[in-house]
Motif scaffolding. Sequence first.
Motif, short mmCIF file in Angstrom:
data_model
loop_
_atom_site.label_atom_id
_atom_site.label_comp_id
_atom_site.label_asym_id
_atom_site.label_seq_id
_atom_site.Cartn_x
_atom_site.Cartn_y
_atom_site.Cartn_z
N ARG A 66 0.93 -1.35 0.15
CA ARG A 66 0.12 0.02 0.07
C ARG A 66 0.95 1.31 0.02
NH1 ARG A 66 -5.60 -0.72 1.33
NH2 ARG A 66 -5.95 -2.78 2.03
N THR A 67 1.99 1.33 0.88
CA THR A 67 2.83 2.60 0.91
C THR A 67 3.43 2.72 -0.45
OG1 THR A 67 3.45 2.08 3.22
CG2 THR A 67 4.72 3.40 1.84
N ALA A 68 3.98 1.54 -1.30
CA ALA A 68 4.56 1.62 -2.34
C ALA A 68 3.72 1.87 -3.55
CB ALA A 68 5.20 0.48 -2.80
N LEU A 69 2.45 1.58 -3.45
CA LEU A 69 1.42 2.13 -4.38
C LEU A 69 1.07 3.43 -4.44
CD1 LEU A 69 -0.90 -1.10 -3.92
CD2 LEU A 69 0.22 -0.02 -6.23
N ASP A 71 2.97 5.80 -3.01
CA ASP A 71 4.26 6.50 -3.40
C ASP A 71 4.48 6.87 -5.07
OD1 ASP A 71 4.86 6.76 -1.05
OD2 ASP A 71 6.70 5.18 -0.94
N ALA A 72 3.88 5.80 -5.68
CA ALA A 72 3.63 5.78 -7.21
C ALA A 72 2.33 6.35 -7.77
CB ALA A 72 3.76 4.23 -7.76
N GLY A 73 1.68 7.01 -6.55
CA GLY A 73 0.23 7.56 -7.24
C GLY A 73 -0.78 6.72 -7.33
N ALA A 74 -0.80 5.56 -6.49
CA ALA A 74 -1.85 4.61 -6.88
C ALA A 74 -2.38 4.06 -5.67
CB ALA A 74 -1.37 3.59 -7.89
N SER A 75 -3.14 3.19 -5.71
CA SER A 75 -3.78 2.45 -4.55
C SER A 75 -4.31 1.05 -4.84
CB SER A 75 -5.20 3.14 -4.16
OG SER A 75 -6.32 2.96 -5.12
N VAL A 76 -4.60 0.33 -4.07
CA VAL A 76 -4.80 -1.10 -4.07
C VAL A 76 -6.17 -1.41 -5.05
CG1 VAL A 76 -6.12 -3.15 -3.09
CG2 VAL A 76 -4.25 -1.97 -1.73
N GLU A 77 -7.05 -0.33 -5.22
CA GLU A 77 -7.77 -0.44 -6.35
C GLU A 77 -7.45 -0.15 -7.71
OE1 GLU A 77 -8.14 1.57 -3.63
OE2 GLU A 77 -9.60 0.02 -2.58
N ASP A 78 -6.08 0.10 -7.82
CA ASP A 78 -5.50 0.24 -9.24
C ASP A 78 -4.76 -0.97 -9.68
OD1 ASP A 78 -6.56 3.02 -9.61
OD2 ASP A 78 -5.03 3.61 -7.99
N VAL A 79 -4.45 -1.71 -8.81
CA VAL A 79 -3.64 -3.13 -9.10
C VAL A 79 -4.51 -3.98 -9.91
CG1 VAL A 79 -2.65 -5.22 -7.92
CG2 VAL A 79 -2.61 -3.15 -6.76
N ALA A 133 0.02 -2.35 -11.44
CA ALA A 133 -1.00 -1.47 -11.22
C ALA A 133 -0.99 -0.66 -12.69
CB ALA A 133 -0.94 -0.61 -9.99
N ALA A 134 -2.48 -0.03 -12.75
CA ALA A 134 -2.46 0.73 -13.73
C ALA A 134 -3.35 1.97 -13.70
CB ALA A 134 -3.46 0.06 -15.03
N VAL A 135 -3.28 3.12 -14.06
CA VAL A 135 -3.92 4.31 -13.56
C VAL A 135 -3.98 5.39 -14.84
CG1 VAL A 135 -3.21 4.53 -11.16
CG2 VAL A 135 -1.84 5.60 -12.84
N LEU A 136 -4.86 5.87 -14.72
CA LEU A 136 -5.22 6.94 -15.84
C LEU A 136 -5.23 8.51 -15.03
CD1 LEU A 136 -8.41 5.96 -17.64
CD2 LEU A 136 -6.26 5.67 -18.61
N ASP A 137 -4.10 9.15 -15.61
CA ASP A 137 -3.61 10.49 -15.05
C ASP A 137 -4.64 11.32 -15.90
OD1 ASP A 137 -2.16 9.60 -12.77
OD2 ASP A 137 -0.44 9.21 -14.32
N GLU A 138 -5.14 12.32 -15.00
CA GLU A 138 -5.77 13.42 -15.69
C GLU A 138 -4.57 14.37 -16.26
OE1 GLU A 138 -9.15 13.79 -16.34
OE2 GLU A 138 -9.50 12.00 -15.37
N PRO A 139 -4.95 14.77 -17.32
CA PRO A 139 -3.90 15.65 -18.04
C PRO A 139 -3.90 16.94 -17.35
CG PRO A 139 -5.84 15.43 -19.54
CD PRO A 139 -6.07 14.55 -18.49
N GLU A 140 -3.01 17.63 -17.28
CA GLU A 140 -2.55 18.90 -16.70
C GLU A 140 -3.56 19.87 -17.34
OE1 GLU A 140 -1.20 19.70 -13.66
OE2 GLU A 140 -0.67 17.70 -13.34
#
Length: 150
Positions: A66-69, A71-79, A133-140
């Motif tokens: 959970r901590t590593a996720l 730190d990478a901008g993710a959570s368990v729900e993104d695994v 994990a996989a995330v979609l980052d909103e564009p700035e």
Amino acid sequence: MTRTSAVSLIRSRTLSGVAEYAYAATAPAGSRLIFLAGSCPLDEHGETVAVGDYAGQAAQAIANLRTALADAGASVEDVISTRVLVASARQEDLVAAWQVVRDAFGDHDVPSTLMGVTVLGYADQLVEIEAVAAVLDEPEPEGPACPPSA
């Protein structure tokens, strides 16, 4: 930066319903993939915790995951998938670790592989959890357009 989950879990209608997890998961093109090293049952001093306790080590490995996720901008729900390594040839030891992992993921029951292995890297280590994990980052948001230079 706002983040939204990219993971879609797939449950097979034709494979056995015995598994306690989805059989597959996807993430759309353009997702930011996060490949996590094996999460180990180490405390903040680098010492192995819960020596001899498969469930206790799995709990610490999940906390570190959970901590590593985060730190990478993710959570368990993104695994999108996990691999759970347990240093034992006894099925009941694998199951003890797996139950902790399964409970930690709750309804987000990602595809997972549970493996018994001979030995892991740290002294007294019994459990290690790898994840992707996989995330979609909103564009700035774009600022106002600059006027052309003269």
